[in-house]
Scaffold this active site. Sequence first.
Site, mmCIF file in Angstrom:
data_model
loop_
_atom_site.group_PDB
_atom_site.id
_atom_site.type_symbol
_atom_site.label_atom_id
_atom_site.label_comp_id
_atom_site.label_asym_id
_atom_site.label_seq_id
_atom_site.Cartn_x
_atom_site.Cartn_y
_atom_site.Cartn_z
ATOM 1 C CG HIS A 261 3.027 2.660 -4.088
ATOM 2 N ND1 HIS A 261 3.206 1.298 -4.027
ATOM 3 C CD2 HIS A 261 4.238 3.186 -4.432
ATOM 4 C CE1 HIS A 261 4.475 1.012 -4.324
ATOM 5 N NE2 HIS A 261 5.109 2.120 -4.572
ATOM 6 C CG ASP A 315 7.700 9.269 -7.478
ATOM 7 O OD1 ASP A 315 8.932 9.220 -7.609
ATOM 8 O OD2 ASP A 315 6.946 8.339 -7.782
#
Length: 387
Positions: A261, A315
């Site tokens: 991320h 996700d």
Amino acid sequence: MTVCEYKPGLEGIPAAQSSISYVNGLEGILEYRGIPIQELATHSSFIEVAYLLIWGELPTQDELESFETEIRYHRRMKYQIGDMLKLFPNDGHPMDALQTSAAALGLFYARRALDDPAYIRQAVVRLLAKIPTMVAAFQMVRKGNYAVMPKDELDYATNFLYMLTEKIPTPYAAKVFDVCLTLHAEHTINASTFSALVTASTLTDPYAVVASAVGTLAGPLHGGANEEVLIMLEEIGSVANVRPYIESLIEQKKKIMGFGHRVYKVKDPRAIILQSMAEQLFSELGSDKYYDIALEVEKVVEEKLGGKGIYPNVDFYSGLVYRKLGIPDDLFTPIFAIARVAGWLAHWKEQLSVNRIFRPTQVYTGFHDMPYIPISERISKAEFNGH
């Protein structure tokens, strides 16, 4: 002349001041209006969270009931929108259908009274109410069926799953889905929110703002990643194949979908919540072999790349949850959009009070004072290289 430092992707460059959400990537903190995401996932609902994000404070009981009632009675879409959905190709991606549909709403509600609180509230209600209806309608229409009409008596999460399947989900399944919406509702100035802010800065209507954000969210580096996670898990096929598969990706310096991320250098707090809910959901609705594969993937990636701050993001587990709820893979990103509408609208509303059109600069890397060559004297690169 001042030379600007170039930052690819504007990484680390503040683009706005905001009090909507806060992320601390080193400590794994996510807050909406100062409230930890864990508290909201446990005690709140998506509609209450949307109210919190957009209006800046938790609603009273009367305020929440009024907001919910308005949304329930604005879920239906114009018949022209439904007719338009029928004309879309059945194999078209639902995100493309959603972007087009969201933009089309502006044709029906085009009045841009951005200084009118009543207009702003109506736009918020319509977008929160109608976006799920359009997503569910396209899913039914592309299968050759009529769109399922929303039920006013059902709450937000339950109604969407009903429109998608024509079946009332179990209370726990609806609760899980509602929490998923809460977890995806907002995440500071990400790519789609920045797109929304740039569009909003021109003072266009909020339907165009949301449509532009949907288009940005559609990319595999943003909202489309959870689809790619399931593709990866299916390619791996078994727990035994995980280590060689992951080691091959690392050796080839390829991205491992669902990991890493731009902000978090620890495990995404939303992934922690989703993983816990996935386990409970599997215990109620049956196990999923891909969850065992996912656990092994997380173990191997942490072993190999944890030292570089690469851990599961939101996700990684969301796709497994959605599929267990009976949601097709290519609807995962539109569902992300259903949730993120709340965050986009919160930033839209916040920016209206201090708006200035975005006009970033650039670092020019081209030539200067180049001569104009008459067309009769020009040769192509292929001709030049051939000589």
